[in-house]
Enzyme design. Structure first.
Site, short mmCIF file in Angstrom:
data_model
loop_
_atom_site.label_atom_id
_atom_site.label_comp_id
_atom_site.label_asym_id
_atom_site.label_seq_id
_atom_site.Cartn_x
_atom_site.Cartn_y
_atom_site.Cartn_z
N TYR A 53 -39.30 -17.65 8.51
CA TYR A 53 -39.05 -18.64 9.81
C TYR A 53 -38.62 -17.63 11.00
O TYR A 53 -38.30 -18.23 12.17
CB TYR A 53 -38.33 -19.63 9.66
CG TYR A 53 -39.03 -20.85 8.83
CD1 TYR A 53 -40.43 -20.97 9.20
CD2 TYR A 53 -38.60 -21.34 7.66
CE1 TYR A 53 -41.08 -22.15 8.52
CE2 TYR A 53 -39.29 -22.54 7.00
CZ TYR A 53 -40.46 -22.93 7.61
OH TYR A 53 -41.12 -23.96 6.90
N ASN A 116 -41.51 -32.40 6.04
CA ASN A 116 -42.93 -32.36 6.18
C ASN A 116 -43.55 -31.92 5.02
O ASN A 116 -44.90 -31.45 4.97
CB ASN A 116 -43.27 -32.10 7.54
CG ASN A 116 -43.13 -30.79 7.66
OD1 ASN A 116 -42.69 -30.11 7.12
ND2 ASN A 116 -43.35 -30.30 9.03
N HIS A 119 -45.84 -26.26 3.99
CA HIS A 119 -45.97 -25.25 4.86
C HIS A 119 -47.11 -24.59 4.75
O HIS A 119 -47.75 -24.32 3.60
CB HIS A 119 -44.83 -24.00 4.68
CG HIS A 119 -45.27 -22.78 5.38
ND1 HIS A 119 -44.91 -22.67 6.87
CD2 HIS A 119 -46.00 -21.89 5.24
CE1 HIS A 119 -45.44 -21.55 7.28
NE2 HIS A 119 -45.94 -20.77 6.23
N GLU A 130 -46.43 -13.37 5.74
CA GLU A 130 -46.02 -14.33 4.65
C GLU A 130 -46.54 -13.87 3.37
O GLU A 130 -45.51 -13.90 2.42
CB GLU A 130 -46.48 -15.81 5.29
CG GLU A 130 -45.81 -16.38 6.41
CD GLU A 130 -46.32 -17.49 7.03
OE1 GLU A 130 -46.91 -18.09 6.19
OE2 GLU A 130 -45.82 -17.57 8.14
P1 IDP Z 1 -45.87 -26.12 10.99
O1 IDP Z 1 -44.73 -26.18 9.84
O2 IDP Z 1 -46.68 -27.07 10.93
O3 IDP Z 1 -46.38 -24.50 11.16
P2 IDP Z 1 -43.68 -25.12 12.98
O4 IDP Z 1 -43.92 -25.40 14.50
O5 IDP Z 1 -44.30 -23.63 12.58
O6 IDP Z 1 -44.72 -26.17 12.20
O7 IDP Z 1 -42.62 -25.49 12.52
C1 IDP Z 1 -41.90 -24.91 11.29
C2 IDP Z 1 -41.07 -26.11 10.51
O8 IDP Z 1 -40.02 -26.47 11.38
C3 IDP Z 1 -42.03 -27.29 10.38
O9 IDP Z 1 -42.78 -27.28 9.21
C4 IDP Z 1 -40.64 -28.42 10.30
O10 IDP Z 1 -40.37 -28.44 8.99
C5 IDP Z 1 -39.68 -27.64 11.17
N1 IDP Z 1 -39.58 -28.20 12.62
C6 IDP Z 1 -40.74 -27.91 13.60
N2 IDP Z 1 -40.27 -28.57 14.73
C7 IDP Z 1 -39.21 -29.40 14.34
C8 IDP Z 1 -38.30 -30.21 15.11
O11 IDP Z 1 -38.44 -30.64 16.39
N3 IDP Z 1 -37.18 -30.84 14.53
C9 IDP Z 1 -37.01 -30.74 13.06
N4 IDP Z 1 -38.00 -29.69 12.43
C10 IDP Z 1 -38.51 -29.22 12.99
MG MG Z 2 -45.66 -22.77 11.56
#
Ligand code: IDP
Ligand code: MG
Length: 155
Positions: A53, A116, A119, A130
């Site tokens: 990350y 969520n 990944h 990755e």
């Molecule tokens: P993605 O997983 O859809 O690619 P990214 O923007 O790369 O999303 O963010 C990585 C992970 O960080 C997200 O899947 C989520 O678990 C977490 N995340 C992203 N934005 C937030 C936030 O605003 N609050 C809390 N967790 C977040």
């Molecule tokens: Mg991402």
């Protein structure tokens, strides 16, 4: 590299494992026709999580994100196929489950951006980074023939 050799990296996060959704995630990606080329059940060491990350370092949610992804075992996978990155991202759905469409994994099973479930690499370049972070070259098995491929991709 042929179109069919595009690769992506997908992981079922700790909440997905705890909620018994490993099979569901794999099933949905397999059903779109991507070929599984690597799979592991692993608890990420802190340094691997930080590297995975790294693009989010310094963001307000970074510390919680690293705690979350290292909080339990995860399933890491690599898939191959035409448009593998976009296909996996569309199966997974929008980052914030509140905005994720029904029919996507996040839209069907999740409710919180910080939980969520899955990944998926967001670009071919990040997928390469990755995959090489989580797998040794010798763990990628690309030689098997995916018999459904010609019917799904037409080639
Ligand atoms: P993605 O997983 O859809 O690619 P990214 O923007 O790369 O999303 O963010 C990585 C992970 O960080 C997200 O899947 C989520 O678990 C977490 N995340 C992203 N934005 C937030 C936030 O605003 N609050 C809390 N967790 C977040
Ligand atoms: Mg991402």
């Amino acid at each position: 590299m042929s179109d069919m050799e595009e690769r992506t990296f997908v992981a079922v996060k700790p909440d997905g494992v705890q909620r018994g959704l490993v099979g569901e995630v794999i099933r949905r990606i397999e059903a779109r026709g991507l070929k599984l080329i690597a799979l592991k059940f692993v608890q990420l060491p802190l340094e691997v999580a930080l590297s995975h990350y790294c693009e989010h370092e310094g963001k307000p949610f970074f510390d919680d994100l690293v705690k979350y992804i290292t909080s339990g075992p995860i399933v890491t996978m690599a898939f191959q196929g035409k448009h593998a990155v976009l296909i996996a991202r569309s199966v997974i759905g929008a980052t914030n489950p509140v905005q994720a469409a029904m029919g996507t994994i996040r839209g069907d099973f999740a409710a919180e951006i910080g939980r969520n479930l899955v990944h998926g690499a967001d670009s071919v370049e990040n997928a390469k980074r990755e995959i090489s972070l989580h797998f040794k070259d010798s763990e990628l098995i690309t030689t098997w023939h995916h018999t459904g491929e010609q019917w799904i991709f037409g080639s």
